[in-house]
Design a protein around this motif. Structure first.
Motif, PDB file in Angstrom:
ATOM      1  N   VAL A  40       0.837  -1.200   0.000  1.00  0.00           N
ATOM      2  CA  VAL A  40       0.000   0.000   0.000  1.00  0.00           C
ATOM      3  C   VAL A  40       0.873   1.252   0.000  1.00  0.00           C
ATOM      4  CG1 VAL A  40      -1.648   1.338   1.374  1.00  0.00           C
ATOM      5  CG2 VAL A  40      -2.018  -1.098   1.022  1.00  0.00           C
ATOM      6  N   PHE A  41       1.936   1.277   0.810  1.00  0.00           N
ATOM      7  CA  PHE A  41       2.831   2.430   0.820  1.00  0.00           C
ATOM      8  C   PHE A  41       3.580   2.563  -0.507  1.00  0.00           C
ATOM      9  CE2 PHE A  41       2.524   2.131   5.528  1.00  0.00           C
ATOM     10  CZ  PHE A  41       2.036   3.412   5.737  1.00  0.00           C
ATOM     11  N   ALA A  42       3.968   1.443  -1.109  1.00  0.00           N
ATOM     12  CA  ALA A  42       4.641   1.489  -2.404  1.00  0.00           C
ATOM     13  C   ALA A  42       3.693   2.021  -3.478  1.00  0.00           C
ATOM     14  CB  ALA A  42       5.148   0.098  -2.786  1.00  0.00           C
ATOM     15  N   LEU A  43       2.434   1.613  -3.438  1.00  0.00           N
ATOM     16  CA  LEU A  43       1.453   2.119  -4.391  1.00  0.00           C
ATOM     17  C   LEU A  43       1.247   3.619  -4.216  1.00  0.00           C
ATOM     18  CD1 LEU A  43      -0.756   1.637  -6.543  1.00  0.00           C
ATOM     19  CD2 LEU A  43      -2.334   1.282  -4.642  1.00  0.00           C
ATOM     20  N   ALA A  44       1.168   4.082  -2.981  1.00  0.00           N
ATOM     21  CA  ALA A  44       1.007   5.520  -2.724  1.00  0.00           C
ATOM     22  C   ALA A  44       2.223   6.289  -3.237  1.00  0.00           C
ATOM     23  CB  ALA A  44       0.803   5.761  -1.234  1.00  0.00           C
ATOM     24  N   GLY A  45       3.421   5.789  -2.977  1.00  0.00           N
ATOM     25  CA  GLY A  45       4.636   6.450  -3.454  1.00  0.00           C
ATOM     26  C   GLY A  45       4.709   6.479  -4.969  1.00  0.00           C
ATOM     27  N   LEU A  46       4.358   5.378  -5.610  1.00  0.00           N
ATOM     28  CA  LEU A  46       4.360   5.310  -7.068  1.00  0.00           C
ATOM     29  C   LEU A  46       3.346   6.291  -7.659  1.00  0.00           C
ATOM     30  CD1 LEU A  46       5.334   3.824  -9.670  1.00  0.00           C
ATOM     31  CD2 LEU A  46       3.378   2.318  -9.334  1.00  0.00           C
ATOM     32  N   THR A  47       2.190   6.370  -7.051  1.00  0.00           N
ATOM     33  CA  THR A  47       1.163   7.288  -7.535  1.00  0.00           C
ATOM     34  C   THR A  47       1.625   8.736  -7.401  1.00  0.00           C
ATOM     35  OG1 THR A  47      -0.533   5.700  -6.877  1.00  0.00           O
ATOM     36  CG2 THR A  47      -1.247   7.948  -7.290  1.00  0.00           C
ATOM     37  N   LEU A  48       2.217   9.086  -6.262  1.00  0.00           N
ATOM     38  CA  LEU A  48       2.720  10.447  -6.081  1.00  0.00           C
ATOM     39  C   LEU A  48       3.834  10.762  -7.072  1.00  0.00           C
ATOM     40  CD1 LEU A  48       2.740  10.671  -2.198  1.00  0.00           C
ATOM     41  CD2 LEU A  48       1.138  11.746  -3.780  1.00  0.00           C
ATOM     42  N   TRP A  49       4.675   9.796  -7.354  1.00  0.00           N
ATOM     43  CA  TRP A  49       5.761   9.984  -8.312  1.00  0.00           C
ATOM     44  C   TRP A  49       5.203  10.230  -9.716  1.00  0.00           C
ATOM     45  CZ3 TRP A  49       7.947   6.332 -12.019  1.00  0.00           C
ATOM     46  CH2 TRP A  49       9.134   6.790 -12.583  1.00  0.00           C
ATOM     47  N   ILE A  50       4.196   9.450 -10.106  1.00  0.00           N
ATOM     48  CA  ILE A  50       3.580   9.614 -11.430  1.00  0.00           C
ATOM     49  C   ILE A  50       2.898  10.977 -11.534  1.00  0.00           C
ATOM     50  CG2 ILE A  50       1.709   8.783 -12.916  1.00  0.00           C
ATOM     51  CD1 ILE A  50       2.517   5.939 -12.069  1.00  0.00           C
ATOM     52  N   VAL A  51       2.216  11.384 -10.473  1.00  0.00           N
ATOM     53  CA  VAL A  51       1.561  12.697 -10.494  1.00  0.00           C
ATOM     54  C   VAL A  51       2.594  13.807 -10.635  1.00  0.00           C
ATOM     55  CG1 VAL A  51       0.274  14.346  -9.070  1.00  0.00           C
ATOM     56  CG2 VAL A  51      -0.526  12.005  -9.279  1.00  0.00           C
ATOM     57  N   SER A  52       3.706  13.697  -9.943  1.00  0.00           N
ATOM     58  CA  SER A  52       4.730  14.743 -10.046  1.00  0.00           C
ATOM     59  C   SER A  52       5.391  14.746 -11.424  1.00  0.00           C
ATOM     60  CB  SER A  52       5.770  14.582  -8.944  1.00  0.00           C
ATOM     61  OG  SER A  52       6.524  13.410  -9.137  1.00  0.00           O
ATOM     62  N   LEU A  53       5.516  13.591 -12.063  1.00  0.00           N
ATOM     63  CA  LEU A  53       6.096  13.533 -13.404  1.00  0.00           C
ATOM     64  C   LEU A  53       5.166  14.084 -14.473  1.00  0.00           C
ATOM     65  CD1 LEU A  53       7.902  10.073 -13.607  1.00  0.00           C
ATOM     66  CD2 LEU A  53       8.927  12.323 -13.441  1.00  0.00           C
ATOM     67  N   THR A  54       3.870  13.972 -14.266  1.00  0.00           N
ATOM     68  CA  THR A  54       2.912  14.368 -15.300  1.00  0.00           C
ATOM     69  C   THR A  54       2.357  15.766 -15.104  1.00  0.00           C
ATOM     70  OG1 THR A  54       1.128  13.299 -14.099  1.00  0.00           O
ATOM     71  CG2 THR A  54       2.211  12.012 -15.822  1.00  0.00           C
ATOM     72  N   GLY A  55       2.948  16.555 -14.255  1.00  0.00           N
ATOM     73  CA  GLY A  55       2.520  17.934 -14.161  1.00  0.00           C
ATOM     74  C   GLY A  55       2.195  18.410 -12.770  1.00  0.00           C
ATOM     75  N   GLY A  56       2.163  17.557 -11.813  1.00  0.00           N
ATOM     76  CA  GLY A  56       1.929  17.975 -10.441  1.00  0.00           C
ATOM     77  C   GLY A  56       0.468  18.147 -10.093  1.00  0.00           C
ATOM     78  N   TRP A  57       0.253  18.776  -8.952  1.00  0.00           N
ATOM     79  CA  TRP A  57      -1.088  18.965  -8.426  1.00  0.00           C
ATOM     80  C   TRP A  57      -1.780  20.130  -9.106  1.00  0.00           C
ATOM     81  CZ3 TRP A  57      -2.229  14.937  -5.741  1.00  0.00           C
ATOM     82  CH2 TRP A  57      -1.286  14.333  -4.924  1.00  0.00           C
ATOM     83  N   ARG A  58      -3.080  20.056  -9.156  1.00  0.00           N
ATOM     84  CA  ARG A  58      -3.873  21.202  -9.592  1.00  0.00           C
ATOM     85  C   ARG A  58      -4.010  22.104  -8.376  1.00  0.00           C
ATOM     86  NH1 ARG A  58      -9.816  19.994 -11.064  1.00  0.00           N
ATOM     87  NH2 ARG A  58      -9.976  20.002  -8.827  1.00  0.00           N
ATOM     88  N   THR A  59      -3.485  23.315  -8.461  1.00  0.00           N
ATOM     89  CA  THR A  59      -3.483  24.184  -7.290  1.00  0.00           C
ATOM     90  C   THR A  59      -4.605  25.204  -7.310  1.00  0.00           C
ATOM     91  OG1 THR A  59      -1.916  25.641  -8.385  1.00  0.00           O
ATOM     92  CG2 THR A  59      -1.010  23.951  -6.934  1.00  0.00           C
ATOM     93  N   GLU A  60      -5.090  25.541  -8.481  1.00  0.00           N
ATOM     94  CA  GLU A  60      -6.174  26.515  -8.573  1.00  0.00           C
ATOM     95  C   GLU A  60      -7.337  25.889  -9.318  1.00  0.00           C
ATOM     96  OE1 GLU A  60      -4.824  30.069 -10.379  1.00  0.00           O
ATOM     97  OE2 GLU A  60      -3.234  30.391  -8.928  1.00  0.00           O
ATOM     98  N   PRO A  61      -8.540  26.068  -8.791  1.00  0.00           N
ATOM     99  CA  PRO A  61      -9.694  25.509  -9.518  1.00  0.00           C
ATOM    100  C   PRO A  61      -9.900  26.220 -10.839  1.00  0.00           C
ATOM    101  CG  PRO A  61     -10.424  26.845  -7.674  1.00  0.00           C
ATOM    102  CD  PRO A  61      -8.925  26.752  -7.573  1.00  0.00           C
ATOM    103  N   SER A  62     -10.208  25.463 -11.838  1.00  0.00           N
ATOM    104  CA  SER A  62     -10.463  26.078 -13.145  1.00  0.00           C
ATOM    105  C   SER A  62     -11.915  26.515 -13.189  1.00  0.00           C
ATOM    106  CB  SER A  62     -10.150  25.107 -14.267  1.00  0.00           C
ATOM    107  OG  SER A  62     -10.945  23.958 -14.138  1.00  0.00           O
ATOM    108  N   GLY A  63     -12.131  27.718 -13.525  1.00  0.00           N
ATOM    109  CA  GLY A  63     -13.493  28.240 -13.597  1.00  0.00           C
ATOM    110  C   GLY A  63     -13.475  29.680 -14.036  1.00  0.00           C
ATOM    111  N   ASP A  64     -14.640  30.243 -14.120  1.00  0.00           N
ATOM    112  CA  ASP A  64     -14.763  31.634 -14.547  1.00  0.00           C
ATOM    113  C   ASP A  64     -14.354  32.573 -13.416  1.00  0.00           C
ATOM    114  OD1 ASP A  64     -15.735  30.724 -16.947  1.00  0.00           O
ATOM    115  OD2 ASP A  64     -17.828  30.859 -16.326  1.00  0.00           O
ATOM    116  N   ASP A  65     -13.694  33.639 -13.808  1.00  0.00           N
ATOM    117  CA  ASP A  65     -13.346  34.682 -12.834  1.00  0.00           C
ATOM    118  C   ASP A  65     -14.589  35.502 -12.518  1.00  0.00           C
ATOM    119  OD1 ASP A  65     -10.725  33.905 -12.764  1.00  0.00           O
ATOM    120  OD2 ASP A  65     -10.121  35.249 -14.394  1.00  0.00           O
ATOM    121  N   PRO A  66     -14.697  35.979 -11.295  1.00  0.00           N
ATOM    122  CA  PRO A  66     -15.859  36.804 -10.976  1.00  0.00           C
ATOM    123  C   PRO A  66     -15.844  38.107 -11.775  1.00  0.00           C
ATOM    124  CG  PRO A  66     -14.321  36.748  -9.134  1.00  0.00           C
ATOM    125  CD  PRO A  66     -13.819  35.790 -10.165  1.00  0.00           C
ATOM    126  N   ALA A  67     -17.044  38.583 -12.087  1.00  0.00           N
ATOM    127  CA  ALA A  67     -17.161  39.800 -12.909  1.00  0.00           C
ATOM    128  C   ALA A  67     -16.786  41.048 -12.151  1.00  0.00           C
ATOM    129  CB  ALA A  67     -18.583  39.938 -13.437  1.00  0.00           C
TER     130      ALA A  67
END
Length: 71
Positions: A44-71
């Motif tokens: 389970v820990f190896a799977l979590a580490g592998l998943t975090l590694w793949i996420v960091s290789l493919t662009g990282g975390w989404r830090t800001e929600p995508s959506g319309d800016d307020p008017a």
């Protein structure tokens, strides 16, 4: 390529996957096939580490929600 993943979504997915695998281990124990807990925990820990590694290789975390800016 960018993977659009939130930290909460990933943690919930890993938790659900871990519970499903643990319940499969419990069912196997019930029918007579005993599996040790330490290799399960290591996997389970190896799977979590592998998943975090793949996420960091493919662009990282989404830090800001995508959506319309307020008017």
């Amino acid at each position: 390529m960018s993977l659009d993943v939130t930290r909460g979504g990933l943690l919930v997915t890993l938790a659900i996957f871990g519970v499903i695998v643990y319940e499969m281990r419990t069912v196997l124990d019930f029918v007579g096939i005993e599996l040790p807990l330490i290799p399960y925990m290591a996997a389970v820990f190896a799977l979590a580490g592998l998943t975090l590694w793949i996420v960091s290789l493919t662009g990282g975390w989404r830090t800001e929600p995508s959506g319309d800016d307020p008017a």
